[in-house]
Scaffold this motif. Sequence first.
Motif, PDB file in Angstrom:
ATOM      1  N   TYR A  44       0.836  -1.209   0.000  1.00  0.00           N
ATOM      2  CA  TYR A  44       0.000   0.000   0.000  1.00  0.00           C
ATOM      3  C   TYR A  44       0.867   1.253   0.000  1.00  0.00           C
ATOM      4  N   VAL A  45       0.213   2.363  -0.377  1.00  0.00           N
ATOM      5  CA  VAL A  45       0.833   3.688  -0.383  1.00  0.00           C
ATOM      6  C   VAL A  45      -0.062   4.624   0.412  1.00  0.00           C
ATOM      7  N   LYS A  46       0.548   5.473   1.248  1.00  0.00           N
ATOM      8  CA  LYS A  46      -0.183   6.444   2.047  1.00  0.00           C
ATOM      9  C   LYS A  46       0.338   7.857   1.743  1.00  0.00           C
ATOM     10  N   LEU A  47      -0.567   8.814   1.821  1.00  0.00           N
ATOM     11  CA  LEU A  47      -0.217  10.226   1.769  1.00  0.00           C
ATOM     12  C   LEU A  47      -0.843  10.879   2.986  1.00  0.00           C
ATOM     13  N   LYS A  48      -0.035  11.554   3.786  1.00  0.00           N
ATOM     14  CA  LYS A  48      -0.551  12.146   5.014  1.00  0.00           C
ATOM     15  C   LYS A  48       0.178  13.451   5.304  1.00  0.00           C
ATOM     16  N   SER A  69       0.780  17.212  18.794  1.00  0.00           N
ATOM     17  CA  SER A  69       0.748  16.809  17.384  1.00  0.00           C
ATOM     18  C   SER A  69      -0.623  17.122  16.803  1.00  0.00           C
ATOM     19  N   LYS A  70      -0.656  17.242  15.500  1.00  0.00           N
ATOM     20  CA  LYS A  70      -1.890  17.549  14.774  1.00  0.00           C
ATOM     21  C   LYS A  70      -1.839  16.848  13.432  1.00  0.00           C
ATOM     22  N   ARG A  71      -2.885  16.068  13.126  1.00  0.00           N
ATOM     23  CA  ARG A  71      -2.980  15.397  11.823  1.00  0.00           C
ATOM     24  C   ARG A  71      -4.015  16.132  10.976  1.00  0.00           C
ATOM     25  N   TYR A  72      -3.637  16.425   9.750  1.00  0.00           N
ATOM     26  CA  TYR A  72      -4.524  17.157   8.852  1.00  0.00           C
ATOM     27  C   TYR A  72      -5.275  16.224   7.910  1.00  0.00           C
ATOM     28  N   PHE A  73      -4.626  15.192   7.420  1.00  0.00           N
ATOM     29  CA  PHE A  73      -5.337  14.215   6.593  1.00  0.00           C
ATOM     30  C   PHE A  73      -4.463  12.975   6.476  1.00  0.00           C
ATOM     31  N   GLY A 117       9.977  21.706  16.215  1.00  0.00           N
ATOM     32  CA  GLY A 117       8.759  21.195  15.594  1.00  0.00           C
ATOM     33  C   GLY A 117       8.880  21.137  14.089  1.00  0.00           C
ATOM     34  N   LYS A 118       7.893  20.507  13.468  1.00  0.00           N
ATOM     35  CA  LYS A 118       7.896  20.366  12.019  1.00  0.00           C
ATOM     36  C   LYS A 118       6.475  20.147  11.522  1.00  0.00           C
ATOM     37  N   ILE A 119       6.288  20.477  10.255  1.00  0.00           N
ATOM     38  CA  ILE A 119       5.041  20.221   9.527  1.00  0.00           C
ATOM     39  C   ILE A 119       5.449  19.479   8.257  1.00  0.00           C
ATOM     40  N   ILE A 120       5.022  18.225   8.133  1.00  0.00           N
ATOM     41  CA  ILE A 120       5.517  17.344   7.067  1.00  0.00           C
ATOM     42  C   ILE A 120       4.339  16.736   6.309  1.00  0.00           C
ATOM     43  N   TYR A 121       4.455  16.729   4.990  1.00  0.00           N
ATOM     44  CA  TYR A 121       3.547  16.018   4.098  1.00  0.00           C
ATOM     45  C   TYR A 121       4.408  15.000   3.344  1.00  0.00           C
ATOM     46  N   LYS A 122       4.020  13.739   3.410  1.00  0.00           N
ATOM     47  CA  LYS A 122       4.884  12.710   2.837  1.00  0.00           C
ATOM     48  C   LYS A 122       4.084  11.521   2.311  1.00  0.00           C
ATOM     49  N   LEU A 123       4.724  10.829   1.376  1.00  0.00           N
ATOM     50  CA  LEU A 123       4.232   9.558   0.855  1.00  0.00           C
ATOM     51  C   LEU A 123       4.961   8.427   1.568  1.00  0.00           C
ATOM     52  N   ILE A 141       6.882  15.465   0.262  1.00  0.00           N
ATOM     53  CA  ILE A 141       6.484  16.399  -0.789  1.00  0.00           C
ATOM     54  C   ILE A 141       6.460  17.802  -0.178  1.00  0.00           C
ATOM     55  N   ASN A 142       6.731  18.757  -0.992  1.00  0.00           N
ATOM     56  CA  ASN A 142       6.769  20.158  -0.535  1.00  0.00           C
ATOM     57  C   ASN A 142       5.379  20.757  -0.711  1.00  0.00           C
ATOM     58  N   PHE A 143       4.719  20.959   0.409  1.00  0.00           N
ATOM     59  CA  PHE A 143       3.365  21.511   0.386  1.00  0.00           C
ATOM     60  C   PHE A 143       3.436  23.003   0.669  1.00  0.00           C
TER      61      PHE A 143
END
Length: 480
Positions: A44-48, A69-73, A117-123, A141-143
Amino acid sequence: MPSVQCLLLTYDALNESGTFSEGDTVNGKLTLVLLKDISAQSLYVKLKGDAEVRWSKKTGDKTRTYSSSKRYFKLKQFLIAAQDSKETDVPKGTHVYKFSFKIPEQSMPSSFRGSHGKIIYKLEAALSRSWRMDSTTKKEINFVSKAFPNIHSLMAPQVGSVHKEMGLFSSGQVHMDVGVDKTAYAPGETAMIVAQINNSSSSDMNPKFSFIQNVVYRASGSTKLENLVIHKVVGKCVKAQTRQEVQCAIKIPPGQMQTIQNCEIITVEYFFKVYLDISFAFDPEVLIPVTILPLDFTPGLQPGVTASPYLAGATGGPSNSDFPPPAASFGPYPASPNSGGYGYPEAEGYSVPKPAYSDNPPMYAFPSNAYPAQPPHLSGGYNNPVPQPQAPYGSPFSSSSSTPVLHPPPSAPTFHPPPSAPAINPSPSSSFNMSPSAPTHNSLSSAPMMNVDFLSQSDEPPPAYSLLFPSSAPGNSDAK
């Protein structure tokens, strides 16, 4: 010998900078290279997208850790799915699986990495097999968020001011007004800062300009602040009892992180700080908030055009007057449409009124040179009134008939001509002085012509009312 030789994630870029924003689609491929046949439970592949903060604070012998922590999607797509708890046979060789994710259309912060801290969007991809560790891979990925409300209002200029009474080691006071051409900038743009300093004190002072980044981390009701001075410029000294305008150009670094204000636990803010460095005194300062936008995300400006600062009166700033701007200036500061005697914004000052276009226009038109310049004690030192154009209809006086009359000007397309009325015969000894503010009498279309040069009369008293307007009854003609 391992069975999995390679597990690689790649995605298709949407632009040259390789960034993604709200609502974009991430299309990519997962490449699996096997050296021998395997049985896979799932692939599987995830994007979050996630944000997290963490720092420690030591008090005495105790150390407390703050984290949040905070999850956006989180989106997940199975490329190989287990069916009825059965594994799937995958032969050796190279296998390429395509995937596609659409980023939710909601307000989310941009990618960020800081010391706490950090804010990360990744596959993320994972291959699961029984009795073996999962084979995983990931790729960020650079959001870049485009959730900026009221974006057009960020193109408006900003102003700030500070006033300080001097203390023990000096006397007097100092006042400073600061303006910038707009609020939002993209990386690589240059901001023009203008400071007008009125140093009415006995101390010399140095103006200083700084571009500052503030990062605030929040967790468990506590905050952690990081302050970074990105750029600093020192202006020329402003001597005591002087006024001076200081300009400073600050370029936003090309790779500067954009403003983050839509994250609950991490905030990234920027300021222009302008302050006066005064010896043995608290430095008066002005903080002007700045918004850093993504590249090519500054609407309202044409390419290659920079908005002028708020003190643009010296170069012809906007005006609501139909007359040319006055040639006089007030002191060393340029005059602006909203400036007062010293060029400070928002101060009350001389302004040119707009001509009144009403349904009852003035009856008479006078040539522009009919009245001399007012003396200073009458005009408040402004000896050059706003220049008026020459009368387009020539002289308003005519002597073609036996009875001299004062004719109104010809009618214009946007004016209504005044009504006509019979001329009044004047008394032979009457004389009067015309004034620029003489009242308009809509009931009369003409006035008697005087046989005296009334333009040269400046000290005589006004004529008697009965001489100008004699009563119809001869017995009631005495002047009151």
